[in-house]
Design a protein around this motif. Structure first.
Motif, mmCIF file in Angstrom:
data_model
loop_
_atom_site.group_PDB
_atom_site.id
_atom_site.type_symbol
_atom_site.label_atom_id
_atom_site.label_comp_id
_atom_site.label_asym_id
_atom_site.label_seq_id
_atom_site.Cartn_x
_atom_site.Cartn_y
_atom_site.Cartn_z
ATOM 1 N N ASP A 173 0.827 -1.213 0.000
ATOM 2 C CA ASP A 173 0.000 0.000 0.000
ATOM 3 C C ASP A 173 0.856 1.256 0.000
ATOM 4 O OD1 ASP A 173 -2.415 -1.233 -0.179
ATOM 5 O OD2 ASP A 173 -3.024 -0.876 1.894
ATOM 6 N N LEU A 174 1.917 1.253 0.808
ATOM 7 C CA LEU A 174 2.792 2.423 0.875
ATOM 8 C C LEU A 174 3.471 2.686 -0.453
ATOM 9 C CD1 LEU A 174 4.483 1.966 4.373
ATOM 10 C CD2 LEU A 174 2.992 3.853 3.675
ATOM 11 N N VAL A 175 3.920 1.605 -1.094
ATOM 12 C CA VAL A 175 4.584 1.739 -2.392
ATOM 13 C C VAL A 175 3.606 2.272 -3.428
ATOM 14 C CG1 VAL A 175 5.668 0.470 -4.293
ATOM 15 C CG2 VAL A 175 6.354 0.008 -1.928
ATOM 16 N N ILE A 176 2.414 1.672 -3.481
ATOM 17 C CA ILE A 176 1.392 2.110 -4.437
ATOM 18 C C ILE A 176 1.016 3.559 -4.180
ATOM 19 C CG2 ILE A 176 -1.002 1.778 -5.190
ATOM 20 C CD1 ILE A 176 -0.507 -1.275 -4.521
ATOM 21 N N GLU A 177 0.834 3.911 -2.911
ATOM 22 C CA GLU A 177 0.462 5.281 -2.561
ATOM 23 C C GLU A 177 1.529 6.267 -3.030
ATOM 24 O OE1 GLU A 177 0.003 8.286 1.186
ATOM 25 O OE2 GLU A 177 0.476 6.185 1.579
ATOM 26 N N SER A 178 2.805 5.943 -2.786
ATOM 27 C CA SER A 178 3.866 6.892 -3.155
ATOM 28 C C SER A 178 3.996 7.011 -4.671
ATOM 29 C CB SER A 178 5.197 6.520 -2.503
ATOM 30 O OG SER A 178 5.611 5.241 -2.917
ATOM 31 N N ILE A 179 3.798 5.904 -5.388
ATOM 32 C CA ILE A 179 3.842 5.953 -6.851
ATOM 33 C C ILE A 179 2.684 6.794 -7.376
ATOM 34 C CG2 ILE A 179 3.541 4.599 -8.970
ATOM 35 C CD1 ILE A 179 5.046 2.307 -7.464
ATOM 36 N N ARG A 180 1.498 6.555 -6.846
ATOM 37 C CA ARG A 180 0.322 7.306 -7.296
ATOM 38 C C ARG A 180 0.459 8.789 -6.971
ATOM 39 N NH1 ARG A 180 -3.673 4.941 -9.645
ATOM 40 N NH2 ARG A 180 -4.093 2.729 -9.465
ATOM 41 N N GLU A 181 1.025 9.094 -5.816
ATOM 42 C CA GLU A 181 1.237 10.498 -5.449
ATOM 43 C C GLU A 181 2.210 11.154 -6.427
ATOM 44 O OE1 GLU A 181 3.307 12.543 -1.785
ATOM 45 O OE2 GLU A 181 1.365 11.733 -1.160
ATOM 46 N N ALA A 182 3.283 10.444 -6.762
ATOM 47 C CA ALA A 182 4.267 10.972 -7.704
ATOM 48 C C ALA A 182 3.642 11.169 -9.087
ATOM 49 C CB ALA A 182 5.475 10.042 -7.788
ATOM 50 N N LEU A 183 2.844 10.202 -9.514
ATOM 51 C CA LEU A 183 2.151 10.310 -10.804
ATOM 52 C C LEU A 183 1.199 11.500 -10.795
ATOM 53 C CD1 LEU A 183 1.067 6.715 -11.896
ATOM 54 C CD2 LEU A 183 2.248 8.397 -13.308
ATOM 55 N N PHE A 188 -4.861 11.020 -7.125
ATOM 56 C CA PHE A 188 -4.986 11.459 -5.733
ATOM 57 C C PHE A 188 -6.210 10.848 -5.048
ATOM 58 C CE2 PHE A 188 -2.201 14.937 -7.368
ATOM 59 C CZ PHE A 188 -1.087 14.565 -6.630
ATOM 60 N N GLU A 189 -7.256 10.544 -5.829
ATOM 61 C CA GLU A 189 -8.412 9.820 -5.277
ATOM 62 C C GLU A 189 -7.950 8.459 -4.749
ATOM 63 O OE1 GLU A 189 -11.458 10.602 -4.670
ATOM 64 O OE2 GLU A 189 -12.049 12.211 -6.019
ATOM 65 N N GLU A 190 -7.112 7.783 -5.541
ATOM 66 C CA GLU A 190 -6.570 6.490 -5.109
ATOM 67 C C GLU A 190 -5.713 6.657 -3.856
ATOM 68 O OE1 GLU A 190 -7.022 3.318 -6.189
ATOM 69 O OE2 GLU A 190 -8.548 4.065 -7.587
ATOM 70 N N CYS A 191 -4.911 7.707 -3.822
ATOM 71 C CA CYS A 191 -4.050 7.971 -2.661
ATOM 72 C C CYS A 191 -4.858 8.093 -1.378
ATOM 73 C CB CYS A 191 -3.262 9.267 -2.837
ATOM 74 S SG CYS A 191 -1.810 9.114 -3.858
ATOM 75 N N VAL A 192 -5.916 8.893 -1.432
ATOM 76 C CA VAL A 192 -6.668 9.130 -0.196
ATOM 77 C C VAL A 192 -7.503 7.912 0.198
ATOM 78 C CG1 VAL A 192 -6.655 11.642 -0.438
ATOM 79 C CG2 VAL A 192 -8.594 10.338 -1.343
ATOM 80 N N GLU A 193 -7.752 7.043 -0.765
ATOM 81 C CA GLU A 193 -8.443 5.798 -0.439
ATOM 82 C C GLU A 193 -7.499 4.874 0.331
ATOM 83 O OE1 GLU A 193 -10.797 2.634 -3.092
ATOM 84 O OE2 GLU A 193 -11.428 4.726 -3.337
ATOM 85 N N ILE A 194 -6.242 4.815 -0.119
ATOM 86 C CA ILE A 194 -5.236 3.986 0.553
ATOM 87 C C ILE A 194 -4.833 4.614 1.884
ATOM 88 C CG2 ILE A 194 -2.868 3.092 0.439
ATOM 89 C CD1 ILE A 194 -3.198 3.082 -2.667
ATOM 90 N N ALA A 195 -4.672 5.936 1.886
ATOM 91 C CA ALA A 195 -4.183 6.654 3.073
ATOM 92 C C ALA A 195 -5.100 7.836 3.382
ATOM 93 C CB ALA A 195 -2.760 7.129 2.839
#
Length: 87
Positions: A14-24, A41-48
């Protein structure tokens, strides 16, 4: 101990996916691809759900799309979570 490792792997994933999505999302913001940025960012806030930076960026993406109501909601959540970036 097996289940504990699985849980740890999920958290790391989750952390890896979140950081990749945030960077994207940040990359999309920088080239004004606001719809794509918002999706990331929608995906980011869903994960975190406590990631105030992702909410702030989500607000910027919505603002770029001209959706000021959604932008305000995202900025408000960012503010509530402790963001100092929101004016």
């Amino acid at each position: 101990g097996h289940h504990l490792m699985d849980g740890a792997k999920d958290i790391v994933a989750d952390l890896v996916i979140e950081s990749i999505r945030e960077a994207l999302g940040r990359a999309y913001l920088s080239i004004r691809e606001y719809h794509r940025a918002a999706a990331e960012f929608e995906e980011c806030v869903e994960i975190a759900p406590t990631n105030h930076y992702a909410y702030y960026c989500l607000g910027r993406a919505y603002r770029g799309m001209g959706d000021h109501e959604q932008a305000e909601r995202a900025f408000e959540l960012a503010r509530c979570l402790g963001s100092t970036l929101v004016g």
